[in-house]
Design a protein around this motif. Structure first.
Motif, PDB file in Angstrom:
ATOM      1  N   ASN A 277       0.827  -1.210   0.000  1.00 26.16           N
ATOM      2  CA  ASN A 277       0.000   0.000   0.000  1.00 26.16           C
ATOM      3  C   ASN A 277       0.859   1.257   0.000  1.00 26.16           C
ATOM      4  O   ASN A 277       0.540   2.251  -0.665  1.00 26.16           O
TER       5      ASN A 277
ATOM      6  N   GLN B 243       2.088   1.859  -3.461  1.00 26.66           N
ATOM      7  CA  GLN B 243       1.021   2.360  -4.326  1.00 26.66           C
ATOM      8  C   GLN B 243       0.708   3.820  -4.023  1.00 26.66           C
ATOM      9  O   GLN B 243       0.523   4.628  -4.936  1.00 26.66           O
ATOM     10  N   ARG B 244       0.661   4.180  -2.723  1.00 30.89           N
ATOM     11  CA  ARG B 244       0.407   5.575  -2.349  1.00 30.89           C
ATOM     12  C   ARG B 244       1.541   6.486  -2.807  1.00 30.89           C
ATOM     13  O   ARG B 244       1.314   7.675  -3.082  1.00 30.89           O
ATOM     14  N   SER B 245       2.745   5.933  -2.887  1.00 33.88           N
ATOM     15  CA  SER B 245       3.908   6.720  -3.320  1.00 33.88           C
ATOM     16  C   SER B 245       3.980   6.834  -4.839  1.00 33.88           C
ATOM     17  O   SER B 245       4.875   7.497  -5.368  1.00 33.88           O
TER      18      SER B 245
END
Length: 252
Positions: A172, A175-177
């Motif tokens: 996660n 993905q957020r990065s």
């Protein structure tokens, strides 16, 4: 473009820092940590037992680093009457620096196949080849050296120890990065990466661009689900080459 650096130890940290300085967003998530090998105490004796003209081969800078430290701590020096080899330029330069000996490497193809193609490797009858490496690794070179007549000795100079993360949490975070490019320079790293990412996120993983330095790893990535067009092969595995390649890619 945002890059995930999986290379372990300080070299991974240095690569991440260099990418960020070059304007390429990078996140460091080493999948292994490097620790001392279980056979290092055997190294001084194995070096002593070699005959003049025998071969010593270092697989990587990590092998050189731990071997050199062991010899310094035990009062031994790298022998001048041996012939030294490494698999690539960066390893060879580091080996030369640490050993103060000339180190040969395959200029055209920095891999085991290239090493085996060197003129010195054509006939090994009567030679002992001492291989300095980590736990595991490819068996092509030691197997072929034995077939060509060499007595092969191996010293495990370092260990790759998996770093434990929460797979869901770390995936996660990636993905957020905005991670869309992953550097995986070895087969071990690629295997650990594909095993680590949760099955439900496999599509995200294989849609990321994968950067490696080996046709062999690239073929493994295809078998793991990457499309060939998503795989980039760097000409060399050193940090400077990877930074230059990714900085140029980011500008396109």
């Amino acid at each position: 473009m945002a890059v995930l650096v999986t290379r372990p130890d300080t070299r991974g940290e240095q690569l991440t820092e260099a990418l960020n300085k070059a304007g390429v967003a990078a996140l460091h998530m080493p999948l292994f940590r490097i620790s001392a090998g279980r056979e290092l105490n055997e190294l001084p004796n194995k070096l002593t037992q070699l005959k003049a003209g025998d071969f010593v081969f270092a697989v990587s800078p990590n092998a050189v680093e731990f071997a050199a430290e062991t010899l310094r701590n035990t009062g031994f020096r790298w022998r001048q009457d041996l012939t030294y080899f490494a698999v690539g330029q960066s390893s060879a330069e580091y080996f030369c620096e640490q050993s103060e000996q000339a180190v040969h490497y395959p200029y055209a193809h920095e891999n085991s196949e290239g090493l085996l193609a060197l003129p010195q490797m054509r006939q090994l009858t009567g030679k002992t080849v001492l291989i300095l490496r980590g736990n595991g690794g490819r068996e092509l070179f030691p197997a072929q050296a034995a077939i060509r007549g060499a007595q092969v000795e191996i010293v495990e100079c370092y260990q790759r120890v998996p770093v434990e993360y929460d797979p869901i949490e770390q995936t996660n975070l990636c993905q957020r990065s905005g991670i869309n490019t992953i550097i995986a320079t070895s087969g071990d790293i690629l295997t650990r990466l594909t095993d680590f990412v949760p099955a439900g996120e496999r599509d995200w993983l294989t849609q990321c661009r994968l950067v490696t330095s080996s046709w062999r790893v690239a073929k493994s990535a295809e078998r793991a689900g990457w499309q060939k067009r998503q795989i980039l092969i760097a000409p060399k595995a050193d940090n400077a080459t990877l930074v230059k390649m990714l900085a140029e890619l980011a500008e396109k």
